[in-house]
Design a protein around this motif. Structure first.
Motif: not given
Length: 824
Positions: A770-775
């Motif tokens: 979920g890199l980017g989306a979670v942040e």
């Protein structure tokens, strides 16, 4: 016959005009795929020019300076003469061509070209007079085009280029030379007078081409295809005497080829010296079947073929683009080669061009039906075996058909199978192409008669060894587009074909061959990671890492680290609770740690499922039960997550009513409700609903019986539910401690709601972990909830460091250890 200037062939006065042809009226205008492709290519080129000159500004200015200095030494008389000639000729030549076209009754094409010129003139005037004046000194004015003395596009020649592109001068070399000479002289005078830069002229050319071809595709071009009467009349050049004809493929004008049935008035000899039968019987009983190759259809499906060429390895795909002459030659060669190899196929009588816009191939007509039109009761084992015998002859002659679908197999009235549709064939084919043909035909016949019969009838003809060679190639990506579409209704068909072959020859079981250079999800991941980097990198670079490390409360960091470690124990309990079989606790914890390593190479919702399923299988759980157990834990986790999201959304909203400083939390509640409303609206679309239902059915098939097994054991149920709740609690504690480590503080209900929302976004994102989306989701939600942007970003980075990046190295170690122990 007489040929018009646009390439269409019309029957002359005489015998040829007396052969009636029954066909639906052809459209007066058509949309050519080549126009759409040229429009897209011009738009891409225009974007590339703008990007290039934006990046290489110094090079563009230098080139402009060099040209200005070079033309300064040219004789002024020559430059003046060029200016006078271009000023007059740039309009005079196109006008003269338009008048010539009007005399030949081609006014529609001229009208379309004039429309394109008017559109181009309006756009260029708007760019020159409105955009630059509205933004003096901006990118269009100075950075791209080279200075305030130049215009973004050349207003004088852009409409002419659009006109030329739309009117069509193919095959008229003199008119083309005169027109482009005038355009070139106009461009030269623009450079010498500093009216336009090199970049502006390149953009002018591409913009004019885009407008011309875009207008041509939107409005449609006059139909250049020869009529059926002209096609039938052209058979006289082959020594045939057509008596009457009819269109065989109905009104499908978008098809790549047209087919006509033709009855002959006499019995001439074909190219082999044999005599063709004379016309027989009622309407529809033909002597010759004619396939027409229209020039405008040679680019149909080009983008799809280019995509396949880029995606698949070289030997997997055929030729991407062929000219009309090349297509005619290759199909003719394939027809003769198939006949020489001993495979049954309609005999090719002859070929010839029909004007400049089409060509024909005349085959001896074989009365019959396509395999897809044959009733199930008539698809006997004898017929299937005959199809395999014809295919064996192809393989023996090293001939690859490449389109062995239902339409390519003709079942004659004599009960025999004929191979047709040879347009994509390949002679002297390699082993891979031959095996791909075998995989395609196996799938085609399995769709028609079932995998058991398809393999059973093929084995005596081809042999078990040959069938084994198709096993690694039984992949959706290796099959034709129509076959892949049909497989959506038979998702397990390829697996059943493999099983049938392996039963015959167990040692032939082999992993799928690597046919793809990359998968579509790779592109999605790259794009998503690029977006993630665009979101995350500015956040990181804007922070003073040293100052943050100095000001962070390390006891809260330690608490966050402990909560992050607790998540792996909770995940282990969650899995153990939904598996009736006994699993060792610490090994299951190691499996969850290994799954954290896999997250970096797979989307968050996929990696853990695959690792846990593999672990259960290695622990002695049968594959179907392993999938059902993991599915049960995922289903319960999803339901629990939704219920907690609704509950804490309500609690947060209620708390906000009583606590004024928590009012921004209402925004989170509204966002959650908005997402739910969008999801509900999407599910009202039948296609979306079917896709979601099929995905959930595939994911959770067999889950209900597994849940029933778990419900019979209160201990297992409490372990699974406790692990599910503990997992949410541990992640929430980690996020809360990360916030407090940088001096922030939020109500407990708000932190839980923020975590649940961001976790849902991360699970849906296609990026690894979920890199980017979670942040992005966490930072936005924490900022809305009342934290400063700096505190929210710092807390999110610490949280992701502890839950995503820090476990990578120990996760890799656990993964390697479990593999050595054969636990994965």
């Amino acid at each position: 016959m007489t040929q018009t200037r646009d390439g269409a062939v019309r029957p002359a006065q005489g015998a040829a005009a007396g052969a009636p042809v029954d066909e639906p009226a052809q459209p007066y205008r058509i949309r050519r795929p080549s126009d759409a492709i040229r429009f897209a290519a011009s738009v891409v080129g225009l974007a590339a020019v703008m990007l290039l000159v934006s990046i290489a500004q110094q090079t563009t200015h230098g080139l402009q300076t060099d040209i200005a200095q070079g033309t300064a030494h040219a004789p002024r008389l020559l430059l003046t003469l060029a200016t006078l000639v271009s000023s007059f000729g740039v309009l005079a030549v196109p006008i003269a061509f338009a008048i010539e076209r009007l005399f030949h009754k081609d006014g529609v094409r001229v009208a379309i070209a004039l429309l394109a010129a008017m559109i181009a003139f309006g756009i260029t005037v708007g760019l020159d007079d409105l955009v630059v004046r509205a933004a003096p000194g901006g990118v269009l004015d100075s950075l791209i085009w080279g200075g305030t003395e130049t215009a973004p596009v050349h207003t004088d020649i852009a409409p002419v280029i659009a006109f030329v592109s739309a009117v069509g001068m193919a095959g008229r070399a003199r008119w083309q030379a005169a027109t482009w000479t005038m355009i070139g002289l106009a461009a030269l005078t623009g450079l010498t007078a500093s009216y336009a830069s090199v970049a502006a002229l390149a953009a002018t050319y591409l913009l004019g081409r885009a407008i011309g071809h875009g207008t041509l595709y939107a409005v449609g071009t006059p139909n250049p295809r020869p009529s059926g009467t002209a096609v039938v009349a052209a058979l006289e050049r082959l020594g045939l005497n057509p008596r009457r004809g009819a269109r065989l493929d109905g009104t499908h004008d978008a098809d790549e080829t047209r087919r006509y049935g033709v009855a002959l008035a006499s019995c001439p000899q074909d190219g082999y010296g044999a005599r063709l039968p004379a016309g027989r019987g009622p309407h529809g009983d033909w002597d010759v079947e004619v396939r027409v190759l229209d020039r405008d259809q040679q680019t149909a499906g080009l983008l799809y073929r280019v995509w396949r060429l880029l995606r698949l390895r070289g030997a997997t795909t055929g030729r991407t683009l062929r000219s009309l002459r090349r297509s005619l030659e290759l199909e003719s060669l394939m027809a003769y080669a198939v006949d020489a190899a001993g495979a049954r196929t309609p005999r090719l009588v002859g070929t010839c061009e029909v004007g400049t816009e089409a060509a024909l191939l005349a085959y001896e007509h074989v009365p019959g039906r396509r395999l897809g039109d044959v009733p199930d009761g008539e698809v006997t084992d004898e017929l299937l075996a005959d199809v395999w015998r014809q295919f064996r002859a192809l393989q023996a002659g090293r001939l690859a058909h490449r389109r062995l679908e239902d339409e390519a197999v003709l079942v004659g009235d004599d009960g025999l199978a004929y191979l047709t549709d040879l347009r994509s064939g390949e002679t002297a084919a390699g082993d891979l192409a031959l095996r791909l043909d075998l995989a395609q035909l196996l799938t085609t016949l399995a769709l028609r008669a079932g995998p058991e019969r398809a393999v059973r009838t093929a084995a005596p003809v081809l042999g078990e060894e040959a069938l084994g060679g198709a096993v690694p190639l039984l992949q959706r990506v290796a099959l034709s587009r129509a076959t892949r579409t049909a497989l959506r209704r038979h998702k397990d068909l390829l697996t059943r074909i493999r099983e049938q072959i392996v039963r015959l020859k167990p040692e032939t079981e082999a992993p799928p061959a690597k046919l793809e250079r990359f998968r579509p999800r790779t592109i999605v991941s790259i794009v998503a990671l690029s977006v993630a980097a665009y979101i995350v990198i500015p956040q990181v670079t804007s922070l003073d890492i040293g100052r943050l490390a100095a000001t962070a409360s390390w006891h809260w960091v330690a608490a966050a680290l402990g909560a992050a470690a607790l998540t792996y124990v909770a995940a282990a309990f969650m899995l153990m609770g939904f598996v009736p079989e006994r699993l060792p606790l610490w090994r299951t914890v190691l499996v969850q740690l290994a799954a954290s390593f896999v997250k970096l190479v797979a989307p968050a919702a996929v990696g853990g499922v695959a690792v846990n399923t593999r672990y259960l299988q290695r622990s002695g759980v049968r594959p179907a039960l392993a999938v059902a157990s993991v599915g049960a834990s995922q289903l319960v986790g999803m339901v629990t997550h939704i219920l907690l999201l609704v509950l804490f959304g309500f609690l947060t909203g209620s708390t906000a009513k009583a606590t004024q400083d928590l009012a921004p939390s209402r925004t989170i509640v509204l966002a959650v409700l908005g997402l739910g409303l969008l999801a509900a609206l999407a599910l009202t679309v039948p296609r979306v609903r079917r896709v979601v239902a099929s995905r959930l059915r595939a994911m959770f098939s067999g889950v209900v019986p597994r849940l029933v097994d778990v419900l019979q054991s209160p201990r297992k149920l409490s372990t699974g539910m406790g692990g599910t709740l503990l997992l949410t609690l541990a992640f929430t504690l980690c996020l809360d401690a990360s916030i407090r480590a940088f001096g922030g503080s939020l109500p407990w209900t708000t932190v839980v709601l923020v975590f649940l929302t961001a976790n849902a976004v991360g699970s849906a994102a296609p990026t690894p972990g979920g890199l980017g989306a979670v942040e992005g989701a966490l930072t936005l939600a924490l900022t809305i909830s009342g934290l400063t942007a700096e505190t929210a970003t710092s807390a999110v980075l610490l949280y992701r460091l502890l839950t995503l990046w820090l476990p990578v190295l120990p996760g890799w170690g656990a993964f390697a250890f479990l593999q050595r122990k054969e636990a994965l």
